[in-house]
Design a protein around this motif. Structure first.
Motif, PDB file in Angstrom:
ATOM      1  N   LYS A 157       0.832  -1.212   0.000  1.00  0.00           N
ATOM      2  CA  LYS A 157       0.000   0.000   0.000  1.00  0.00           C
ATOM      3  C   LYS A 157       0.864   1.259   0.000  1.00  0.00           C
ATOM      4  CE  LYS A 157      -4.043  -1.942   2.370  1.00  0.00           C
ATOM      5  NZ  LYS A 157      -4.910  -1.870   3.579  1.00  0.00           N
ATOM      6  N   LYS A 158       1.911   1.251   0.822  1.00  0.00           N
ATOM      7  CA  LYS A 158       2.764   2.438   0.940  1.00  0.00           C
ATOM      8  C   LYS A 158       3.379   2.815  -0.398  1.00  0.00           C
ATOM      9  CE  LYS A 158       6.889   4.144   3.337  1.00  0.00           C
ATOM     10  NZ  LYS A 158       7.922   3.841   4.360  1.00  0.00           N
ATOM     11  N   TYR A 159       3.843   1.806  -1.153  1.00  0.00           N
ATOM     12  CA  TYR A 159       4.520   2.065  -2.421  1.00  0.00           C
ATOM     13  C   TYR A 159       3.563   2.061  -3.614  1.00  0.00           C
ATOM     14  CZ  TYR A 159       8.454   0.572   0.556  1.00  0.00           C
ATOM     15  OH  TYR A 159       9.354   0.421   1.578  1.00  0.00           O
ATOM     16  N   SER A 160       2.270   1.778  -3.355  1.00  0.00           N
ATOM     17  CA  SER A 160       1.260   1.701  -4.428  1.00  0.00           C
ATOM     18  C   SER A 160       1.706   0.755  -5.541  1.00  0.00           C
ATOM     19  CB  SER A 160       0.985   3.096  -5.013  1.00  0.00           C
ATOM     20  OG  SER A 160       0.512   3.964  -4.019  1.00  0.00           O
ATOM     21  N   ALA A 161       2.199  -0.417  -5.143  1.00  0.00           N
ATOM     22  CA  ALA A 161       2.700  -1.404  -6.104  1.00  0.00           C
ATOM     23  C   ALA A 161       1.582  -2.348  -6.543  1.00  0.00           C
ATOM     24  CB  ALA A 161       3.837  -2.203  -5.481  1.00  0.00           C
ATOM     25  N   LYS A 162       1.793  -3.021  -7.674  1.00  0.00           N
ATOM     26  CA  LYS A 162       0.832  -4.015  -8.149  1.00  0.00           C
ATOM     27  C   LYS A 162       0.963  -5.326  -7.382  1.00  0.00           C
ATOM     28  CE  LYS A 162      -0.206  -2.740 -12.936  1.00  0.00           C
ATOM     29  NZ  LYS A 162      -0.167  -3.225 -14.343  1.00  0.00           N
ATOM     30  N   HIS A 163       2.210  -5.731  -7.115  1.00  0.00           N
ATOM     31  CA  HIS A 163       2.468  -6.976  -6.393  1.00  0.00           C
ATOM     32  C   HIS A 163       3.610  -6.775  -5.409  1.00  0.00           C
ATOM     33  CE1 HIS A 163       0.852  -8.340 -10.362  1.00  0.00           C
ATOM     34  NE2 HIS A 163       0.149  -9.165  -9.604  1.00  0.00           N
ATOM     35  N   ALA A 164       3.573  -7.528  -4.316  1.00  0.00           N
ATOM     36  CA  ALA A 164       4.675  -7.583  -3.355  1.00  0.00           C
ATOM     37  C   ALA A 164       4.974  -9.054  -3.092  1.00  0.00           C
ATOM     38  CB  ALA A 164       4.304  -6.876  -2.057  1.00  0.00           C
ATOM     39  N   TYR A 206       8.887  -0.055 -13.135  1.00  0.00           N
ATOM     40  CA  TYR A 206      10.087  -0.747 -12.664  1.00  0.00           C
ATOM     41  C   TYR A 206       9.729  -1.891 -11.714  1.00  0.00           C
ATOM     42  CZ  TYR A 206      12.736   3.277 -14.411  1.00  0.00           C
ATOM     43  OH  TYR A 206      13.287   4.245 -15.206  1.00  0.00           O
ATOM     44  N   THR A 207      10.708  -2.782 -11.534  1.00  0.00           N
ATOM     45  CA  THR A 207      10.600  -3.850 -10.538  1.00  0.00           C
ATOM     46  C   THR A 207      11.799  -3.739  -9.599  1.00  0.00           C
ATOM     47  OG1 THR A 207       9.577  -5.296 -12.191  1.00  0.00           O
ATOM     48  CG2 THR A 207      10.358  -6.331 -10.159  1.00  0.00           C
ATOM     49  N   PRO A 208      11.650  -3.075  -8.453  1.00  0.00           N
ATOM     50  CA  PRO A 208      12.750  -3.018  -7.489  1.00  0.00           C
ATOM     51  C   PRO A 208      12.865  -4.331  -6.710  1.00  0.00           C
ATOM     52  CG  PRO A 208      10.882  -1.725  -6.704  1.00  0.00           C
ATOM     53  CD  PRO A 208      10.513  -2.226  -8.063  1.00  0.00           C
ATOM     54  N   VAL A 209      14.108  -4.791  -6.547  1.00  0.00           N
ATOM     55  CA  VAL A 209      14.385  -6.079  -5.902  1.00  0.00           C
ATOM     56  C   VAL A 209      15.551  -5.901  -4.931  1.00  0.00           C
ATOM     57  CG1 VAL A 209      14.927  -8.525  -6.293  1.00  0.00           C
ATOM     58  CG2 VAL A 209      13.806  -7.198  -8.101  1.00  0.00           C
ATOM     59  N   PHE A 210      15.499  -6.612  -3.810  1.00  0.00           N
ATOM     60  CA  PHE A 210      16.693  -6.737  -2.971  1.00  0.00           C
ATOM     61  C   PHE A 210      16.856  -8.199  -2.598  1.00  0.00           C
ATOM     62  CE2 PHE A 210      19.256  -6.594   0.953  1.00  0.00           C
ATOM     63  CZ  PHE A 210      20.358  -5.927   0.442  1.00  0.00           C
ATOM     64  N   ALA A 211      18.069  -8.721  -2.834  1.00  0.00           N
ATOM     65  CA  ALA A 211      18.408 -10.103  -2.499  1.00  0.00           C
ATOM     66  C   ALA A 211      19.556 -10.067  -1.504  1.00  0.00           C
ATOM     67  CB  ALA A 211      18.813 -10.873  -3.753  1.00  0.00           C
ATOM     68  N   PHE A 230      13.339   2.990  -7.175  1.00  0.00           N
ATOM     69  CA  PHE A 230      14.661   2.466  -6.855  1.00  0.00           C
ATOM     70  C   PHE A 230      14.543   1.439  -5.730  1.00  0.00           C
ATOM     71  CE2 PHE A 230      16.613   6.419  -8.726  1.00  0.00           C
ATOM     72  CZ  PHE A 230      17.388   5.757  -9.672  1.00  0.00           C
ATOM     73  N   SER A 231      15.306   0.365  -5.844  1.00  0.00           N
ATOM     74  CA  SER A 231      15.320  -0.658  -4.798  1.00  0.00           C
ATOM     75  C   SER A 231      15.675  -0.057  -3.440  1.00  0.00           C
ATOM     76  CB  SER A 231      16.331  -1.746  -5.165  1.00  0.00           C
ATOM     77  OG  SER A 231      16.521  -2.645  -4.110  1.00  0.00           O
ATOM     78  N   SER A 232      16.580   0.915  -3.440  1.00  0.00           N
ATOM     79  CA  SER A 232      17.035   1.520  -2.186  1.00  0.00           C
ATOM     80  C   SER A 232      15.928   2.246  -1.440  1.00  0.00           C
ATOM     81  CB  SER A 232      18.191   2.490  -2.460  1.00  0.00           C
ATOM     82  OG  SER A 232      17.793   3.483  -3.389  1.00  0.00           O
ATOM     83  N   SER A 233      14.840   2.605  -2.139  1.00  0.00           N
ATOM     84  CA  SER A 233      13.750   3.325  -1.479  1.00  0.00           C
ATOM     85  C   SER A 233      12.510   2.462  -1.268  1.00  0.00           C
ATOM     86  CB  SER A 233      13.377   4.576  -2.291  1.00  0.00           C
ATOM     87  OG  SER A 233      13.016   4.233  -3.606  1.00  0.00           O
ATOM     88  N   SER A 234      12.572   1.174  -1.620  1.00  0.00           N
ATOM     89  CA  SER A 234      11.398   0.304  -1.443  1.00  0.00           C
ATOM     90  C   SER A 234      11.801  -1.077  -0.924  1.00  0.00           C
ATOM     91  CB  SER A 234      10.618   0.181  -2.761  1.00  0.00           C
ATOM     92  OG  SER A 234      11.472  -0.184  -3.834  1.00  0.00           O
ATOM     93  N   ALA A 235      12.373  -1.909  -1.782  1.00  0.00           N
ATOM     94  CA  ALA A 235      12.708  -3.279  -1.375  1.00  0.00           C
ATOM     95  C   ALA A 235      13.718  -3.308  -0.229  1.00  0.00           C
ATOM     96  CB  ALA A 235      13.250  -4.061  -2.577  1.00  0.00           C
ATOM     97  N   VAL A 236      14.675  -2.384  -0.242  1.00  0.00           N
ATOM     98  CA  VAL A 236      15.717  -2.362   0.794  1.00  0.00           C
ATOM     99  C   VAL A 236      15.142  -2.052   2.180  1.00  0.00           C
ATOM    100  CG1 VAL A 236      17.745  -1.084   1.604  1.00  0.00           C
ATOM    101  CG2 VAL A 236      17.671  -1.950  -0.738  1.00  0.00           C
ATOM    102  N   PRO A 237      14.375  -0.953   2.356  1.00  0.00           N
ATOM    103  CA  PRO A 237      13.818  -0.710   3.696  1.00  0.00           C
ATOM    104  C   PRO A 237      12.851  -1.795   4.160  1.00  0.00           C
ATOM    105  CG  PRO A 237      13.049   0.947   2.109  1.00  0.00           C
ATOM    106  CD  PRO A 237      14.133   0.189   1.450  1.00  0.00           C
TER     107      PRO A 237
END
Length: 491
Positions: free
Chosen positions: A32-39, A301-306, A331-338
């Motif tokens: 919800k916070k990032y208004s993404a289609k999928h998490a 985009y698709t931000p990812v963190f592994a 950017f991954s640093s502002s979504s997947a990373v946190p």
């Protein structure tokens, strides 16, 4: 003829209910916070392949019935996406194994063209050493490296790590991903694949791949059922870890772990950092293909963190993916990373968590690296002796001062490890005031003075000419980011 009803068998899963709840709660909140289609998230034990937690949530799920949701495919195993820069460590590992590049080798990273197509970085660098190509995620740098690695070696390794194939988890709806045969690669494919384009993966495949980096190079088959028992609790079937193959050597993997830890310590994932826990990982910010066309979107985009943790003896590999978040979170640093960090913190705060306890029992003492920049050798030795830190020295002149150090100031590290101190004979600047995140005025300084001033602020300098600085590409007083590059001209 009627048959008497029989009780079914009981299944014991590898899923940890508490960690599963933490994963789901964080994905729902940040979807919800990032208004993404999928998490999507996967947490796996790299040593065994056990799936500890797994979740995939769509923005449309809230309006769907429970029965409809049960009919949908498992997003963690069935949703395919281009992994972006999370694939760069594969090329890096091949270069390390085959001694193609040394971690300190410097590579030109200016804008580059292959087959008439440009390769660019999100943040341009003139030159980077090998390890910082991973830390700062340079597309240009990894392209130069993969040219030396070659297509056959990259293709064979990708196949060996399981890309383009199902993992063997037996999860319903699992996808194979997309990885074309080598004969179908085009002139640009080698470079594209090195930074995660022209290939599609699932979060489960990426978890399997990063488990190789964490566990000593073993490709483990993911599984989620531990055992099956009958109604009398008799064991019917037990499932054990299955190693498919080994893909690398420990020495190369240890170096790669340092590269991936640098990503968290000072690279593109610094917001993941937790003082009392070492984390290694890689960001990926993948452009999405425009549906029905052969070009990438500029706003999807698709931000990812592994990543995995603890670094020394990894217990968990975690993959976090967001599909088409709002642009400010692309950017991954502002979504997947946190999101990754919040999940780790929640896991560590559980009453039954024993990761920190184990670190203490093994007497791993994490301390903060002191700031040695500008100190003389005598001053450096006194500081490090006081903190009981061992060090290796690189120096052409012991009369100089420290111009660089690893780890960087403020980074937490295992006190039993040796640090690296680089000493050079540099003209010191008397009474120079260091203002963080502000570009200094290099005008009138000698090149050596400018280099000394820059290294104190973690600014990368590219020098043109010799003598006294007459101009600089970033005006004095401008706000700067960590590792920002400035070009100075001297005569």
């Amino acid at each position: 003829k009627e048959k008497k009803a029989q009780n079914g068998y009981s299944i014991k899963l590898t899923i940890d209910n508490n960690i599963q709840e933490i994963l789901e709660e964080n994905l729902k909140k940040d979807l919800k916070k990032y208004s993404a289609k999928h998490a999507i998230g996967v947490i796996m034990d790299p040593a065994t392949g056990e799936i500890i937690a797994m979740s995939g949530i769509a923005a449309s799920d809230e309006s769907r019935s429970a029965s409809y949701l049960r009919s949908l495919k498992n997003l963690a195993a069935g949703f395919m996406f281009e992994p972006g820069s999370t694939l760069k460590p594969i090329t890096a590992l091949l270069a390390l194994e085959n001694k193609i590049f040394d971690p300190n080798d410097v590579i030109e990273c200016k804008n580059y063209e292959v087959e008439g197509r440009p390769i660019r970085d999100a943040h341009q660098h003139s030159h980077l050493n090998f390890r910082d190509i991973i830390a700062y995620s340079s597309n240009v740098g990894i392209s130069k490296i993969v040219e030396k690695v070659g297509p056959q070696m990259l293709y064979d390794r990708m196949i060996a790590m399981g890309f383009g194939q199902k993992t063997g988890s037996n999860l319903s709806g699992e996808a194979s991903g997309i990885f074309r045969k080598l004969r179908d690669w085009q002139g640009y494919s080698l470079h594209s694949i090195s930074f995660g384009q022209e290939v599609a993966v699932t979060a489960l495949q990426l978890a399997q791949a990063y488990s190789c980096f964490a566990n000593g190079g073993k490709v483990m088959q993911p599984y989620f059922v531990k055992e099956i028992r009958d109604e009398q609790n008799n064991l019917i079937k037990e499932f054990k870890p299955k190693k498919i193959r080994t893909i690398s050597n420990q020495k190369s993997l240890d170096t790669l772990k340092v590269f991936l830890r640098n990503v968290v310590d000072y690279g593109t994932a610094t917001s993941t950092k937790i003082d009392y826990l070492e984390i290694a990982g890689k960001t990926g910010t993948a452009e999405k293909m425009i549906e029905g066309e052969r070009e990438y979107s500029k706003d999807k985009y698709t931000p990812v963190f592994a990543g995995f943790f603890p670094v020394k003896e990894p217990r968990y590999v975690m993959i976090i993916v967001f599909d088409e978040p709002e642009y400010k979170y692309h950017f991954s640093s502002s979504s997947a990373v946190p999101t990754f960090r919040n999940i780790v913190v929640s896991m560590l705060n559980r009453p039954d968590n024993n990761i920190i306890t184990e670190i203490k029992e093994k007497n791993i003492n994490y301390i903060e690296m002191p700031d040695l920049i500008g100190k003389t050798l005598e001053e450096t030795e006194l500081i490090l002796q006081k903190e009981q830190i061992s060090f290796n020295l690189i120096s052409e002149s012991k009369d100089g001062c420290v111009i660089n150090q690893f780890p960087q100031p403020g980074i937490s590290f295992d006190a039993s490890e040796k640090v690296l101190v680089i000493l050079d004979k540099v003209e010191t600047l008397e009474n120079e005031e260091v203002v963080d995140h502000v570009m200094p005025d290099f005008g009138g300084l000698t090149v050596r003075q400018a280099l000394y001033s820059a290294v104190r602020r973690n600014i990368k300098l590219t020098v043109k000419g010799t003598g006294v600085v007459v101009s600089q590409s970033i005006p004095p007083g401008s706000k700067t980011d960590f590792g920002e590059e400035c070009i100075i001209t001297a005569n």
